[in-house]
Design a protein around this motif. Structure first.
Motif, short mmCIF file in Angstrom:
data_model
loop_
_atom_site.label_atom_id
_atom_site.label_comp_id
_atom_site.label_asym_id
_atom_site.label_seq_id
_atom_site.Cartn_x
_atom_site.Cartn_y
_atom_site.Cartn_z
N ILE A 1 8.10 20.61 28.03
CA ILE A 1 7.99 19.16 28.06
C ILE A 1 6.70 18.77 28.76
O ILE A 1 6.30 19.40 29.74
CB ILE A 1 9.23 18.54 28.75
CG1 ILE A 1 9.25 17.03 28.61
CG2 ILE A 1 9.33 18.98 30.21
CD1 ILE A 1 10.60 16.41 28.99
N SER A 2 6.03 17.75 28.25
CA SER A 2 4.77 17.31 28.82
C SER A 2 5.00 16.61 30.16
O SER A 2 6.12 16.29 30.53
CB SER A 2 4.07 16.36 27.86
OG SER A 2 4.88 15.20 27.65
N TRP A 3 3.92 16.34 30.87
CA TRP A 3 4.02 15.75 32.20
C TRP A 3 4.72 14.39 32.16
O TRP A 3 5.44 14.02 33.08
CB TRP A 3 2.64 15.61 32.83
CG TRP A 3 1.73 14.66 32.11
CD1 TRP A 3 0.88 14.95 31.08
CD2 TRP A 3 1.62 13.25 32.33
NE1 TRP A 3 0.24 13.81 30.66
CE2 TRP A 3 0.67 12.76 31.42
CE3 TRP A 3 2.21 12.36 33.22
CZ2 TRP A 3 0.32 11.42 31.36
CZ3 TRP A 3 1.86 11.03 33.17
CH2 TRP A 3 0.92 10.57 32.24
N SER B 1 14.47 17.90 29.38
CA SER B 1 14.15 16.58 29.90
C SER B 1 13.65 16.72 31.33
O SER B 1 13.75 17.81 31.93
CB SER B 1 15.38 15.66 29.84
OG SER B 1 16.43 16.17 30.65
N ARG B 2 13.12 15.64 31.87
CA ARG B 2 12.62 15.70 33.25
C ARG B 2 12.77 14.34 33.90
O ARG B 2 12.77 13.30 33.23
CB ARG B 2 11.16 16.14 33.29
CG ARG B 2 10.18 15.17 32.67
CD ARG B 2 8.79 15.79 32.56
NE ARG B 2 8.20 16.05 33.86
CZ ARG B 2 7.16 16.86 34.04
NH1 ARG B 2 6.63 17.50 33.00
NH2 ARG B 2 6.64 17.03 35.26
N THR B 3 12.89 14.37 35.23
CA THR B 3 12.90 13.17 36.04
C THR B 3 11.84 13.34 37.10
O THR B 3 12.05 14.05 38.11
CB THR B 3 14.28 12.95 36.68
OG1 THR B 3 15.27 12.88 35.67
CG2 THR B 3 14.28 11.65 37.48
N SER C 1 19.08 23.26 35.79
CA SER C 1 18.18 22.38 36.52
C SER C 1 17.10 23.21 37.19
O SER C 1 17.32 24.37 37.54
CB SER C 1 18.94 21.59 37.61
OG SER C 1 19.92 20.76 37.04
N CYS C 2 15.95 22.60 37.37
CA CYS C 2 14.84 23.26 38.06
C CYS C 2 14.22 22.25 39.01
O CYS C 2 13.66 21.24 38.56
CB CYS C 2 13.82 23.77 37.05
SG CYS C 2 12.32 24.43 37.80
N ALA C 3 14.31 22.53 40.29
CA ALA C 3 13.74 21.66 41.30
C ALA C 3 12.37 22.17 41.70
O ALA C 3 12.21 23.36 42.00
CB ALA C 3 14.65 21.60 42.53
N ALA C 4 11.39 21.29 41.70
CA ALA C 4 10.02 21.67 41.99
C ALA C 4 9.53 21.06 43.30
O ALA C 4 9.92 19.95 43.67
CB ALA C 4 9.10 21.22 40.85
N SER C 5 8.66 21.78 43.98
CA SER C 5 8.05 21.26 45.19
C SER C 5 6.65 21.84 45.30
O SER C 5 6.32 22.84 44.67
CB SER C 5 8.87 21.64 46.43
OG SER C 5 8.96 23.04 46.56
N VAL D 1 13.37 19.23 36.35
CA VAL D 1 13.41 19.39 34.90
C VAL D 1 14.75 20.01 34.53
O VAL D 1 15.31 20.79 35.31
CB VAL D 1 12.22 20.23 34.39
CG1 VAL D 1 12.26 21.64 34.95
CG2 VAL D 1 12.18 20.25 32.88
N TYR D 2 15.26 19.62 33.39
CA TYR D 2 16.59 20.06 32.94
C TYR D 2 16.52 20.75 31.59
O TYR D 2 15.62 20.48 30.79
CB TYR D 2 17.52 18.86 32.83
CG TYR D 2 17.60 18.01 34.07
CD1 TYR D 2 16.80 16.88 34.21
CD2 TYR D 2 18.47 18.34 35.11
CE1 TYR D 2 16.86 16.09 35.35
CE2 TYR D 2 18.54 17.56 36.25
CZ TYR D 2 17.73 16.44 36.36
OH TYR D 2 17.79 15.67 37.50
#
Length: 123
Positions: A51-53, A71-73, A21-25, A79-80
Motif C-alpha cells: 500500500i502506498s504512503w 489498509s493503513r491508518t 496488524s503491523c505497528a511502526a515506530s 498497517v493491516y
C-alpha cells in the motif's frame, strides 16, 4: 529506518479469516509505503500485498487477490492485512515491511522488516 512489530497471527480453519496488524515506530510513517510478504517452510519469501504512503494505491499477488485486503491508518502508525477465505496454502510466516517512497510489488525492494507472525490454516 522504521521498527515494525507484527501481531494477529494464529491457527484458523480453512475458509476462516484473520487480521494481521503491523505497528511502526521510528521515522515518519506516512512517508513510507508498506508491504506484507510471507515465507512458507522450504520456500522463498514472496510478496503478498502493498500500500502506498497515502493509502490511495494498493497491489496484490495474484494468489491473494479478492481474498486479502491491505489498509493503513497513518494516525496510528499501523498497517493491516485482512485475510478472508484462508486456504492451507496460505500457511506461512507473514512479515511486514517498509519502504521509503513509492509502492513496490517485490519483497526485495523493501528495506525494513518486522520479525514476522505465524499464520497456520488447517484443512
Amino acid at each position: 529506518q522504521v521498527q515494525l512489530v507484527e501481531s494477529g497471527g494464529g491457527l484458523v480453519q480453512s475458509g476462516g479469516s484473520l487480521r494481521l496488524s503491523c505497528a511502526a515506530s521510528g521515522r515518519t510513517f506516512s512517508s513510507y509505503s508498506m508491504g506484507w510478504s510471507r515465507e512458507a517452510p522450504g520456500k522463498e519469501r514472496e510478496f503478498v500485498a502493498a500500500i502506498s504512503w497515502s493509502g490511495g494505491s494498493t497491489s496484490y499477488a495474484d494468489s491473494v487477490k479478492g481474498r486479502f485486503t491491505i489498509s493503513r491508518t497513518n494516525a496510528r502508525n499501523t498497517v493491516y492485512l485482512q485475510m478472508n477465505s484462508l486456504r492451507p496454502e496460505d500457511t506461512a510466516v507473514y512479515f511486514c515491511a517498509a519502504r521509503y517512497g513509492s509502492i513496490r510489488s517485490r519483497a526485495y525492494e523493501y528495506a525494513d522488516w518486522g520479525q514476522g507472525t505465524q499464520v497456520t490454516v488447517s484443512s
